[in-house]
Design a protein around this motif. Structure first.
Motif, PDB file in Angstrom:
ATOM      1  N   ALA A  37     -20.570  -6.349  41.807  1.00 22.84           N
ATOM      2  CA  ALA A  37     -21.964  -6.174  42.248  1.00 22.84           C
ATOM      3  C   ALA A  37     -22.851  -7.319  41.778  1.00 22.84           C
ATOM      4  CB  ALA A  37     -22.506  -4.845  41.741  1.00 22.84           C
ATOM      5  N   ALA A  38     -22.545  -7.886  40.627  1.00 24.63           N
ATOM      6  CA  ALA A  38     -23.274  -9.041  40.078  1.00 24.63           C
ATOM      7  C   ALA A  38     -24.784  -8.805  40.005  1.00 24.63           C
ATOM      8  CB  ALA A  38     -22.960 -10.300  40.880  1.00 24.63           C
ATOM      9  N   LEU A  39     -25.191  -7.618  39.563  1.00 20.93           N
ATOM     10  CA  LEU A  39     -26.619  -7.301  39.465  1.00 20.93           C
ATOM     11  C   LEU A  39     -27.231  -7.766  38.149  1.00 20.93           C
ATOM     12  CD1 LEU A  39     -26.513  -3.712  40.971  1.00 20.93           C
ATOM     13  CD2 LEU A  39     -27.390  -5.788  42.049  1.00 20.93           C
ATOM     14  N   VAL A  40     -26.433  -7.776  37.089  1.00 20.32           N
ATOM     15  CA  VAL A  40     -26.894  -8.236  35.777  1.00 20.32           C
ATOM     16  C   VAL A  40     -25.787  -9.082  35.148  1.00 20.32           C
ATOM     17  CG1 VAL A  40     -28.489  -6.316  35.332  1.00 20.32           C
ATOM     18  CG2 VAL A  40     -26.115  -6.102  34.655  1.00 20.32           C
ATOM     19  N   ALA A  41     -26.179  -9.874  34.191  1.00 19.69           N
ATOM     20  CA  ALA A  41     -25.220 -10.763  33.539  1.00 19.69           C
ATOM     21  C   ALA A  41     -24.239  -9.984  32.670  1.00 19.69           C
ATOM     22  CB  ALA A  41     -25.960 -11.782  32.684  1.00 19.69           C
ATOM     23  N   PRO A  42     -22.929 -10.249  32.840  1.00 21.93           N
ATOM     24  CA  PRO A  42     -21.954  -9.610  31.948  1.00 21.93           C
ATOM     25  C   PRO A  42     -22.280  -9.952  30.493  1.00 21.93           C
ATOM     26  CG  PRO A  42     -20.838 -10.634  33.791  1.00 21.93           C
ATOM     27  CD  PRO A  42     -22.289 -11.077  33.848  1.00 21.93           C
ATOM     28  N   GLY A  43     -22.147  -8.982  29.630  1.00 20.79           N
ATOM     29  CA  GLY A  43     -22.452  -9.181  28.218  1.00 20.79           C
ATOM     30  C   GLY A  43     -23.864  -8.782  27.830  1.00 20.79           C
ATOM     31  N   SER A  44     -24.748  -8.605  28.797  1.00 14.88           N
ATOM     32  CA  SER A  44     -26.121  -8.202  28.485  1.00 14.88           C
ATOM     33  C   SER A  44     -26.162  -6.722  28.106  1.00 14.88           C
ATOM     34  CB  SER A  44     -27.040  -8.464  29.682  1.00 14.88           C
ATOM     35  OG  SER A  44     -26.684  -7.620  30.769  1.00 14.88           O
ATOM     36  N   LEU A  45     -27.238  -6.307  27.475  1.00 15.15           N
ATOM     37  CA  LEU A  45     -27.397  -4.892  27.134  1.00 15.15           C
ATOM     38  C   LEU A  45     -27.402  -4.019  28.388  1.00 15.15           C
ATOM     39  CD1 LEU A  45     -30.086  -4.901  24.305  1.00 15.15           C
ATOM     40  CD2 LEU A  45     -27.702  -4.202  24.121  1.00 15.15           C
ATOM     41  N   GLU A  46     -28.017  -4.526  29.443  1.00 10.79           N
ATOM     42  CA  GLU A  46     -28.067  -3.783  30.695  1.00 10.79           C
ATOM     43  C   GLU A  46     -26.665  -3.596  31.269  1.00 10.79           C
ATOM     44  OE1 GLU A  46     -29.802  -6.520  30.028  1.00 10.79           O
ATOM     45  OE2 GLU A  46     -31.930  -5.992  30.195  1.00 10.79           O
ATOM     46  N   TYR A  47     -25.873  -4.662  31.218  1.00 12.95           N
ATOM     47  CA  TYR A  47     -24.503  -4.595  31.719  1.00 12.95           C
ATOM     48  C   TYR A  47     -23.693  -3.583  30.911  1.00 12.95           C
ATOM     49  CZ  TYR A  47     -19.924  -6.112  33.342  1.00 12.95           C
ATOM     50  OH  TYR A  47     -18.669  -6.133  33.889  1.00 12.95           O
ATOM     51  N   ARG A  48     -23.830  -3.636  29.595  1.00 19.10           N
ATOM     52  CA  ARG A  48     -23.081  -2.717  28.735  1.00 19.10           C
ATOM     53  C   ARG A  48     -23.483  -1.268  29.014  1.00 19.10           C
ATOM     54  NH1 ARG A  48     -18.300  -2.494  26.951  1.00 19.10           N
ATOM     55  NH2 ARG A  48     -18.123  -1.101  25.207  1.00 19.10           N
ATOM     56  N   ALA A  49     -24.780  -1.041  29.229  1.00 20.02           N
ATOM     57  CA  ALA A  49     -25.249   0.316  29.543  1.00 20.02           C
ATOM     58  C   ALA A  49     -24.662   0.788  30.871  1.00 20.02           C
ATOM     59  CB  ALA A  49     -26.773   0.351  29.592  1.00 20.02           C
ATOM     60  N   GLY A  50     -24.654  -0.079  31.870  1.00 21.12           N
ATOM     61  CA  GLY A  50     -24.072   0.271  33.158  1.00 21.12           C
ATOM     62  C   GLY A  50     -22.578   0.507  33.055  1.00 21.12           C
TER      63      GLY A  50
END
Length: 164
Positions: A37-50
């Motif tokens: 999906a590439a919606l947020v950067a891998p490794g970011s807090l948002e990515y980890r939450a998702g």
């Protein structure tokens, strides 16, 4: 697929290390969906939450034995239903975790509980996703509030599934 195995022995007898295969498979599937999906950067807090929200959904929606035929359309539809905005996701997670605990637990359950605890107890400053006046009104990115990580991860997981 068995939910756990040992270092080559194929079972947990003999005192070997139990491997949480069902959880690892759920986390792998979640990572594939979010990266595609590439919606947020891998490794970011948002990515980890998702990642954790989707892995929990995949793991808890499936059988305790692991995701058999994970990409079947009915399975993806089920994940979409559980991650939808109007669904009571936290109570569903708590109920499923309690059911799995009553059935005996295991290393998969320990990782799922850790993921849920992190999603519930970690707070992220983000746009107010609940501050909209209607379903068609846009989210004001400048209006930021503190949200539990699951409140950001769940819509990210849902949108990522749609874009799969």
């Amino acid at each position: 697929m068995l939910p756990e195995s040992t270092n080559g022995a194929g079972g947990t007898s003999g005192g070997g290390l139990a491997v949480p295969m069902a959880w690892l498979c759920a986390e792998y599937l979640a990572d594939e969906v979010l990266r595609a999906a590439a919606l947020v950067a891998p490794g970011s807090l948002e990515y980890r939450a998702g990642l954790q929200a989707l892995a929990l959904t995949v793991h808890l929606a499936g059988e305790p034995d692991g995701p058999a035929d994970a990409w079947a359309p009915r399975r993806v539809d089920e994940w979409l239903r559980h991650t939808a905005y109007d669904r009571p996701w936290p109570p569903w997670v708590e109920e499923r975790l309690a059911t799995r605990q009553a059935a005996g637990g295991g290393p998969d359950l320990a990782l799922a509980r850790t993921a849920w605890r992190r999603l519930r107890d970690t707070w992220i400053r983000a746009a107010d996703l609940d501050g909209r006046t209607g379903p068609e009104s846009p989210v004001d990115e400048a209006e930021q509030i503190w949200l539990p990580a699951w409140k950001l991860g769940l819509p990210l997981a849902h949108l990522s599934l749609h874009l799969r």
